[in-house]
Design a protein around this motif. Structure first.
Motif, PDB file in Angstrom:
ATOM      1  N   THR A   1      -6.334 -66.714   6.407  1.00 48.78           N
ATOM      2  CA  THR A   1      -7.078 -66.106   7.542  1.00 48.78           C
ATOM      3  C   THR A   1      -7.038 -64.738   7.680  1.00 48.78           C
ATOM      4  N   PRO A   2      -8.083 -64.039   6.661  1.00 47.24           N
ATOM      5  CA  PRO A   2      -7.664 -62.580   6.742  1.00 47.24           C
ATOM      6  C   PRO A   2      -8.120 -61.851   7.982  1.00 47.24           C
ATOM      7  N   ALA A   3      -8.975 -62.340   8.795  1.00 46.22           N
ATOM      8  CA  ALA A   3      -9.837 -61.654   9.996  1.00 46.22           C
ATOM      9  C   ALA A   3      -8.549 -61.753  10.896  1.00 46.22           C
ATOM     10  N   LEU A   4      -7.679 -62.475  10.950  1.00 47.25           N
ATOM     11  CA  LEU A   4      -6.762 -62.672  11.943  1.00 47.25           C
ATOM     12  C   LEU A   4      -5.598 -61.941  11.916  1.00 47.25           C
ATOM     13  N   LEU A   5      -5.295 -61.327  10.674  1.00 43.00           N
ATOM     14  CA  LEU A   5      -4.348 -60.231  10.556  1.00 43.00           C
ATOM     15  C   LEU A   5      -4.329 -59.147  11.217  1.00 43.00           C
ATOM     16  N   THR A   6      -2.865 -58.824  11.806  1.00 45.90           N
ATOM     17  CA  THR A   6      -3.145 -57.628  12.830  1.00 45.90           C
ATOM     18  C   THR A   6      -2.010 -56.507  12.272  1.00 45.90           C
ATOM     19  N   ARG A   7      -2.208 -55.199  12.816  1.00 49.04           N
ATOM     20  CA  ARG A   7      -0.993 -54.487  12.563  1.00 49.04           C
ATOM     21  C   ARG A   7       0.096 -54.908  12.979  1.00 49.04           C
ATOM     22  N   ASP A   8       0.148 -55.713  14.187  1.00 48.04           N
ATOM     23  CA  ASP A   8       1.581 -55.864  14.852  1.00 48.04           C
ATOM     24  C   ASP A   8       2.007 -57.058  13.890  1.00 48.04           C
ATOM     25  N   ASP A   9       1.196 -57.841  13.032  1.00 49.70           N
ATOM     26  CA  ASP A   9       1.849 -58.736  12.034  1.00 49.70           C
ATOM     27  C   ASP A   9       2.595 -57.747  10.992  1.00 49.70           C
ATOM     28  N   VAL A  10       1.859 -56.824  10.472  1.00 52.21           N
ATOM     29  CA  VAL A  10       2.655 -55.853   9.606  1.00 52.21           C
ATOM     30  C   VAL A  10       4.065 -55.208  10.029  1.00 52.21           C
ATOM     31  N   GLU A  11       3.841 -54.755  11.308  1.00 51.80           N
ATOM     32  CA  GLU A  11       5.161 -54.132  11.723  1.00 51.80           C
ATOM     33  C   GLU A  11       5.937 -54.947  11.981  1.00 51.80           C
ATOM     34  N   ALA A  12       5.800 -56.223  12.248  1.00 54.52           N
ATOM     35  CA  ALA A  12       6.780 -57.237  12.215  1.00 54.52           C
ATOM     36  C   ALA A  12       7.492 -57.611  11.004  1.00 54.52           C
ATOM     37  N   VAL A  13       6.724 -57.381   9.903  1.00 60.63           N
ATOM     38  CA  VAL A  13       7.243 -57.508   8.671  1.00 60.63           C
ATOM     39  C   VAL A  13       8.297 -56.145   8.092  1.00 60.63           C
ATOM     40  N   LEU A  14       7.538 -55.103   8.679  1.00 61.04           N
ATOM     41  CA  LEU A  14       8.360 -53.862   8.228  1.00 61.04           C
ATOM     42  C   LEU A  14       9.747 -53.809   8.917  1.00 61.04           C
ATOM     43  N   THR A  15       9.869 -54.563  10.231  1.00 57.16           N
ATOM     44  CA  THR A  15      11.467 -54.565  10.788  1.00 57.16           C
ATOM     45  C   THR A  15      12.212 -55.374   9.781  1.00 57.16           C
ATOM     46  N   HIS A  16      11.785 -55.929   8.929  1.00 56.03           N
ATOM     47  CA  HIS A  16      12.742 -56.730   7.788  1.00 56.03           C
ATOM     48  C   HIS A  16      13.101 -55.853   6.503  1.00 56.03           C
ATOM     49  N   ASP A  17      12.892 -54.623   6.618  1.00 58.81           N
ATOM     50  CA  ASP A  17      13.119 -53.658   5.509  1.00 58.81           C
ATOM     51  C   ASP A  17      12.334 -53.797   4.513  1.00 58.81           C
ATOM     52  N   TRP A  18      10.892 -54.234   4.543  1.00 64.69           N
ATOM     53  CA  TRP A  18       9.865 -54.230   4.059  1.00 64.69           C
ATOM     54  C   TRP A  18       9.123 -52.828   4.118  1.00 64.69           C
ATOM     55  N   THR A  19       8.431 -52.502   3.000  1.00 66.03           N
ATOM     56  CA  THR A  19       7.712 -51.284   3.018  1.00 66.03           C
ATOM     57  C   THR A  19       6.184 -51.753   3.198  1.00 66.03           C
ATOM     58  N   GLU A  20       5.205 -50.799   3.314  1.00 66.75           N
ATOM     59  CA  GLU A  20       3.904 -51.016   3.316  1.00 66.75           C
ATOM     60  C   GLU A  20       3.375 -51.449   1.894  1.00 66.75           C
ATOM     61  N   SER A  21       4.161 -50.817   0.940  1.00 67.00           N
ATOM     62  CA  SER A  21       3.676 -50.919  -0.497  1.00 67.00           C
ATOM     63  C   SER A  21       4.080 -52.398  -0.663  1.00 67.00           C
ATOM     64  N   ASP A  22       5.226 -52.794  -0.285  1.00 65.19           N
ATOM     65  CA  ASP A  22       5.755 -54.238  -0.593  1.00 65.19           C
ATOM     66  C   ASP A  22       4.672 -55.307   0.194  1.00 65.19           C
ATOM     67  N   VAL A  23       4.118 -54.953   1.247  1.00 61.58           N
ATOM     68  CA  VAL A  23       3.138 -55.682   1.854  1.00 61.58           C
ATOM     69  C   VAL A  23       1.946 -55.782   1.129  1.00 61.58           C
ATOM     70  N   LEU A  24       1.534 -54.679   0.759  1.00 59.91           N
ATOM     71  CA  LEU A  24       0.109 -54.698  -0.204  1.00 59.91           C
ATOM     72  C   LEU A  24       0.344 -55.634  -1.482  1.00 59.91           C
ATOM     73  N   ASP A  25       1.479 -55.173  -2.028  1.00 60.35           N
ATOM     74  CA  ASP A  25       1.839 -55.926  -3.272  1.00 60.35           C
ATOM     75  C   ASP A  25       1.668 -57.612  -3.007  1.00 60.35           C
ATOM     76  N   ALA A  26       2.444 -57.963  -1.980  1.00 60.09           N
ATOM     77  CA  ALA A  26       2.618 -59.372  -1.482  1.00 60.09           C
ATOM     78  C   ALA A  26       1.238 -59.785  -1.235  1.00 60.09           C
ATOM     79  N   VAL A  27       0.652 -59.309  -0.546  1.00 60.55           N
ATOM     80  CA  VAL A  27      -0.709 -59.813  -0.412  1.00 60.55           C
ATOM     81  C   VAL A  27      -1.684 -59.541  -1.330  1.00 60.55           C
ATOM     82  N   VAL A  28      -1.666 -58.841  -2.294  1.00 59.27           N
ATOM     83  CA  VAL A  28      -2.612 -58.851  -3.667  1.00 59.27           C
ATOM     84  C   VAL A  28      -2.226 -59.863  -4.357  1.00 59.27           C
ATOM     85  N   HIS A  29      -0.771 -60.188  -4.353  1.00 61.31           N
ATOM     86  CA  HIS A  29      -0.334 -61.396  -5.542  1.00 61.31           C
ATOM     87  C   HIS A  29      -0.849 -62.716  -4.777  1.00 61.31           C
TER      88      HIS A  29
END
Length: 185
Positions: free
Chosen positions: A137-165
């Protein structure tokens, strides 16, 4: 020629390892060295050495990713493929989780019913759920979703890599389903 390749050939000319030459043969040799064989799913790309090289490069990148672990990646692939009704990828990744990554069949079945129950760390579960949302559901993804993942010691690069995967896996599901790749594992 085995029955599986005969089915492929009805839709697309498949280059088997025995028939391959040039860059395709070289890549097949690398793939066989890594996996002990050239899976049918890889042979689909054999008629396009450039696409085969891209696929192999992507596989290598994620196999050796410094932060995205094998269990997380296999779970992403299994669940994306489940949503896409790609039996090949669901079965392949389910087998990988059970036979190579130590998850029980019961835990994998529970993950397929409820991704939040995956036997992963809270950190990995956060990434898993973000990737599923981003891909399904790509249209539903928000910056808040990404921020929540970043609090778990992920980086924005990790987020991009995982979504691309996850997105690449969705593309692979289309190819596998379109060309009727049957399980060979």
């Amino acid at each position: 020629m085995d029955a599986q390749l005969e089915m492929f050939m009805a839709i697309l000319q498949i280059i088997s390892p025995e028939e391959a030459s040039g860059k395709t043969a070289d890549l097949y040799q690398e793939i066989e060295g890594a996996f002990g064989r050239v899976p049918a799913v890889v042979q689909v790309y054999g008629s396009s050495p450039a696409l085969l090289a891209q696929q192999w490069e992507g596989i290598q990148y994620y196999r050796h990713h410094p932060r995205l672990g094998a269990a997380l990646l296999a779970t992403i692939r299994m669940l994306i493929s489940q949503a896409n009704h790609c039996d090949y990828c669901v079965g392949f990744n389910e087998a990988m989780l059970i036979n190579h990554l130590g998850q029980s069949p019961e835990a994998v079945a529970a993950t397929k019913r409820d991704p939040g129950s995956a036997p992963l760390s809270d950190r990995d579960k956060a990434m898993l759920l973000l990737v599923l949302k981003a891909v399904q559901t790509p249209a539903l993804l928000t910056r808040d979703d990404v921020e929540a993942v970043l609090t778990h010691d992920w980086t924005e690069s990790d987020v991009l890599d995982a979504v691309v995967h996850g997105a690449r896996n969705q593309m692979a599901d289309v190819i596998i389903n379109a060309f009727k790749v049957e399980q060979d594992f």
